[in-house]
Structure formats: structure tokens, C-alpha cells
Design a protein around this motif. Structure first.
Motif, short mmCIF file in Angstrom:
data_model
loop_
_atom_site.label_atom_id
_atom_site.label_comp_id
_atom_site.label_asym_id
_atom_site.label_seq_id
_atom_site.Cartn_x
_atom_site.Cartn_y
_atom_site.Cartn_z
N ARG A 30 37.79 32.43 44.47
CA ARG A 30 37.77 33.41 43.38
C ARG A 30 36.38 33.59 42.77
N HIS A 31 35.58 32.54 42.75
CA HIS A 31 34.31 32.64 42.04
C HIS A 31 33.37 33.65 42.69
N LEU A 32 33.58 33.97 43.96
CA LEU A 32 32.73 34.97 44.62
C LEU A 32 32.96 36.38 44.09
N PHE A 33 34.03 36.56 43.30
CA PHE A 33 34.42 37.89 42.83
C PHE A 33 34.26 38.06 41.32
N ILE A 34 33.70 37.07 40.66
CA ILE A 34 33.55 37.12 39.20
C ILE A 34 32.08 37.29 38.84
N PRO A 35 31.73 38.27 38.01
CA PRO A 35 30.32 38.46 37.63
C PRO A 35 29.84 37.32 36.73
N ASP A 36 28.53 37.22 36.60
CA ASP A 36 27.96 36.14 35.79
C ASP A 36 28.40 36.23 34.34
N LYS A 37 28.55 37.45 33.81
CA LYS A 37 29.00 37.64 32.44
C LYS A 37 30.34 38.36 32.46
N ALA A 38 31.31 37.81 31.75
CA ALA A 38 32.64 38.41 31.72
C ALA A 38 33.36 37.89 30.48
N ALA A 68 43.33 35.77 33.29
CA ALA A 68 42.66 37.00 33.72
C ALA A 68 41.20 36.94 33.29
N ILE A 69 40.32 37.45 34.13
CA ILE A 69 38.90 37.55 33.80
C ILE A 69 38.58 39.04 33.69
N VAL A 70 38.32 39.50 32.48
CA VAL A 70 38.02 40.91 32.25
C VAL A 70 36.58 41.18 32.67
N THR A 71 36.39 42.18 33.53
CA THR A 71 35.07 42.46 34.09
C THR A 71 34.52 43.81 33.65
N GLN A 72 35.34 44.61 32.93
CA GLN A 72 34.87 45.89 32.43
C GLN A 72 35.68 46.30 31.21
N ASP A 75 35.72 51.55 30.44
CA ASP A 75 35.19 52.17 31.66
C ASP A 75 33.69 51.95 31.82
N GLY A 76 33.20 50.82 31.32
CA GLY A 76 31.79 50.47 31.45
C GLY A 76 30.92 50.88 30.28
N ALA A 77 31.51 51.54 29.29
CA ALA A 77 30.72 52.01 28.15
C ALA A 77 30.41 50.91 27.15
N SER A 78 31.15 49.80 27.18
CA SER A 78 30.95 48.70 26.25
C SER A 78 30.55 47.43 27.01
N ASP A 79 29.94 46.51 26.28
CA ASP A 79 29.53 45.23 26.85
C ASP A 79 30.75 44.32 26.99
N VAL A 80 31.13 43.99 28.22
CA VAL A 80 32.34 43.22 28.43
C VAL A 80 32.26 41.85 27.77
N TYR A 87 40.30 47.06 27.74
CA TYR A 87 40.07 46.42 29.03
C TYR A 87 40.37 47.45 30.13
N THR A 88 39.42 47.66 31.04
CA THR A 88 39.61 48.68 32.07
C THR A 88 39.45 48.16 33.50
N SER A 89 39.02 46.92 33.67
CA SER A 89 39.04 46.30 35.00
C SER A 89 38.99 44.79 34.83
N SER A 90 39.63 44.09 35.76
CA SER A 90 39.68 42.64 35.64
C SER A 90 40.02 42.02 36.99
N CYS A 91 39.90 40.70 37.03
CA CYS A 91 40.44 39.89 38.11
C CYS A 91 41.70 39.24 37.53
N SER A 92 42.86 39.63 38.03
CA SER A 92 44.13 39.25 37.41
C SER A 92 44.37 37.75 37.45
N MET A 93 45.32 37.29 36.61
CA MET A 93 45.72 35.89 36.62
C MET A 93 46.12 35.47 38.02
N PRO A 94 45.62 34.35 38.52
CA PRO A 94 45.98 33.91 39.87
C PRO A 94 47.49 33.79 40.09
#
Length: 378
Positions: A30-38, A68-72, A75-80, A87-94
Motif C-alpha cells: 500500500r505504501h507505494l500508492f500513498i503520497p508523502d503528504k496526506a 482511509a488515507i485522503v489524498t485529495q 478536487d485539488g483546490a485545497s491542501d489535503v 474529500y474527493t479522492s482517497s485510498c480506501s480502508m484496507p
């Protein structure tokens, strides 16, 4: 523990995770899909920011937690990392990812259409299980799409990625054996049924406006319909074309009262939630416990709203309603109708999707419960 050990520990904690999906989670970390800041959004605790550069330990703990890790946001207009906005994009709960993939239950060689690539993690898990050539994933947001492509490449997988509106599916490559949906759906697009092989399945989070969301598994029949039942509770961000927001209403409220405790309406059963959502598909609600045992419920639709307040100091519940409809009266009637059916639980309800729309039913597809006057043939 390192990332691999953390991933193993997490997958070991997920109930009913089959060996094939466990192997996929180990092979596609999973860590390969999570940005440094989230933003980490646990199911049962306040959210918090994670920053790999500032605190790599906390970042890794969050990535390999069942959160869940929120990544956006917006729609990208705010600092996650601020954790504010929609919340408009995330990596869902495993555990929810595992539930969806477990319901999918593909055979070797199956071709899967995924709606909502997001970070790309589930596309990577599917690609590991079925092969890159058998997975097509659609994402509507360009920035999310680009990040997912990079994430997948880093993981060693290259499924077919399409930038577009997932509501339309992808006719090129149809029919698919399965459709895997990673965003909330209010009305199931019929294109998904049309693009699924007879006997194939569609797994989606049904997210009605009323309380609750439900993992739903539909099987496509030979007569142009898909039919299935509701499973575990879920919460997902909505399909972009089906987002909605509360209306802004003016005007004075009508004052009334009720003896029905609103806490019973919202907390009796997931079966009650499904019956209400089917009967009043355009009605939304939000509620909260308050000090001294009090409880407040807000309701709204496109042209009406209501405020319902319970206090243990009074036998009657205070009700304020405005607009063209008396929403509390409608909700009360829908709940008591469910009671009159014997209070059926979630397992007895299901959904049919056909060219003429979406129908909720009780026990069998013939017993539809859509609409305020519906009475299933029990």
C-alpha cells in the motif's frame, strides 16, 4: 517493523481475507500508492495529517492501519494536509477494499472494469491477481489519473488506464466479467449492466441519501437486468456525476410535535435504513447526540427541510418543517411502514437494475418497495 512486516500484520488482521487477496496485498504494498503528504481518516477517531518527510514513522503507521488515507480535497483546490473541505479522492480502508474484492471473487482470466482508479492500489491488486491485460480502470480526474499511473508503474503493474467518466463505463473491451466500483453510487448507471457479461457481477457501494451505505453485489441476468443483495455497511466518496449538496431554503417553519422518538428511526436497524432510502430516495438526514440526553435530527430534500428535537424532559418530540413537503411526517410514515412489515433486516432486501430504472425489493425482486405508497406482497 519495516513496510513489509507492517503490511503482513495488517493483512493478517483483516477478517475473511482469502489467500489470493492476501498474496496480492503482500505483492502490491500500500505504501507505494500513498503520497508523502496526506490526511489519515480513521473510522473511529479524529483525522490527522501525515507527512513522510517530517515524521516517517507516523506516516508508515497510518499507511498500514485500517484507515482511509485522503489524498485529495475539493478536487485539488485545497491542501489535503489541512484536512478541511470535501474529500474527493482517497485510498480506501484496507478492510473495505478486501470486502469489495472478496465479493468480486474473480476466476482466473476474468476481465474486470474498475470504476474509479483513485490512487491505483485496487487496480494494482486486481492486476496482480488477474494480469495487467485483464484490468481496465477509469478515473475522471486528470491529476488523480496521472498520480495513479506513476504509482502503478512503481509497483510493477500497467493495467489499462482510461481518463474519463466512469458512469459511462468503457464499451471498448466489453463485455467484462466483472465491474468493480470504488466510489459511492446513488443510481446504478445502466451502462455498467450493458457492459457486463451474462452471469457476471457488479460490486458497488450503494450510497443512498438517507443514512448508511451498503456494499452491493449484483449479478447480470439474461434479460437485460442485474439483481442482487446488500452486504456490509460502507462509506465512500460519491461518483462525481452523482454528488449532491443540501439546498439553501428560506421561509418560516411549521411547528408540530410527535410521539415517535427520532433515535429509534435512525438506530433501529440497517433494514429500516434501506426501507426509508427506498421509500424516500430524495431525502437526506444528519443527526447528533447533544448534552443531557437530547438528540437532534435534520432532514432535507430539494424543496423542503425539517428539524426534529428530542429531549428526555418532554414526552413529545418537537418538530419544525418547511417547504412544499412535511419531511418528518413522511419519514415517520416510512419507518412505521417498515415496522408493520415485521422489521426486516438488511439481509432480506435487494436491488434490481433494469433499462427502466433501479428498484429496491424485499425478499424477492417481485416485492418492490420503491415509493411512499409501496406495499410489498409479504
Amino acid at each position: 517493523m519495516n513496510a513489509g512486516e507492517r503490511g503482513n500484520a495488517l493483512s493478517d488482521k483483516i477478517a475473511d481475507l482469502g489467500d489470493e487477496w492476501r498474496a496480492a496485498m503482500h505483492a502490491v504494498p500500500r505504501h507505494l500508492f500513498i503520497p508523502d503528504k496526506a490526511w489519515c481518516h480513521p473510522d473511529d477517531a479524529p483525522g490527522y495529517p501525515i507527512d513522510r518527510a517530517v515524521d516517517p514513522g507516523t506516516w508508515l503507521d497510518a499507511v498500514y492501519s485500517d484507515a482511509a488515507i485522503v489524498t485529495q480535497t475539493d478536487d485539488g483546490a485545497s491542501d489535503v494536509a489541512e484536512g478541511e473541505g470535501e474529500y474527493t479522492s482517497s485510498c480506501s480502508m484496507p478492510s473495505l477494499v478486501a470486502a469489495g474484492l472478496g465479493a468480486l471473487s474473480p476466476f482466473d482470466g476474468d476481465e474486470v472494469l474498475e470504476i474509479g482508479t483513485g490512487t491505483g492500489w485496487t487496480a494494482g491488486l486486481l492486476a496482480h491477481r488477474l494480469g495487467d491485460e485483464n484490468v481496465t480502470s477509469i478515473e475522471i480526474d486528470r491529476a488523480v489519473f496521472d498520480a495513479a499511473a506513476e504509482n502503478l508503474s512503481r509497483s510493477g503493474h500497467e493495467p489499462r488506464l482510461i481518463l474519463g467518466d466512469g458512469a459511462a463505463g468503457c464499451s471498448e473491451g466489453a463485455p467484462y466479467d466483472q465491474v468493480h466500483v470504488t466510489c459511492g453510487v446513488l443510481e446504478v448507471p445502466y451502462a455498467w449492466v450493458e457492459q457486463t457479461r451474462v452471469g457476471g457481477v457488479i460490486v458497488l457501494p450503494w450510497m443512498p441519501r438517507w443514512e448508511g451505505g451498503y456494499l452491493t453485489k449484483l449479478t447480470v441476468t439474461g434479460d437485460g437486468t442485474a439483481v442482487g443483495r446488500f452486504h456490509t455497511g460502507v462509506a465512500y466518496m460519491m461518483l462525481r456525476s452523482q454528488r449532491w449538496s443540501p439546498p439553501q431554503l428560506d421561509g418560516s417553519y411549521r411547528d408540530s410535535a410527535s410521539y415517535l422518538d427520532p433515535r429509534r428511526v435512525v438506530r433501529s436497524s440497517t433494514g429500516a435504513g434501506i426501507a426509508i432510502a427506498a421509500t424516500l430516495p430524495d431525502v437526506s438526514g444528519a443527526y447528533a447526540d447533544q448534552d443531557d440526553g437530547e438528540f437532534h435530527l435534520s432532514l432535507w430534500s430539494g424543496d423542503s427541510d425539517a428539524q426534529v428535537h428530542y429531549s428526555p424532559a418532554f414526552k413529545r418530540v418537537a418538530v419544525l418543517q418547511r417547504g412544499a413537503r412535511d419531511l418528518w411526517d413522511e419519514l415517520e410514515a416510512a419507518y412505521l411502514r417498515w415496522v408493520s412489515w415485521g422489521g426486516p433486516d438488511r439481509a432480506r432486501f435487494g436491488m434490481t437494475v433494469s433499462p427502466d430504472g433501479q428498484h429496491i425489493w424485499l425478499d424477492t425482486p417481485a416485492n418492490t418497495v420503491n415509493g411512499s405508497s409501496a406495499e410489498p406482497g409479504l
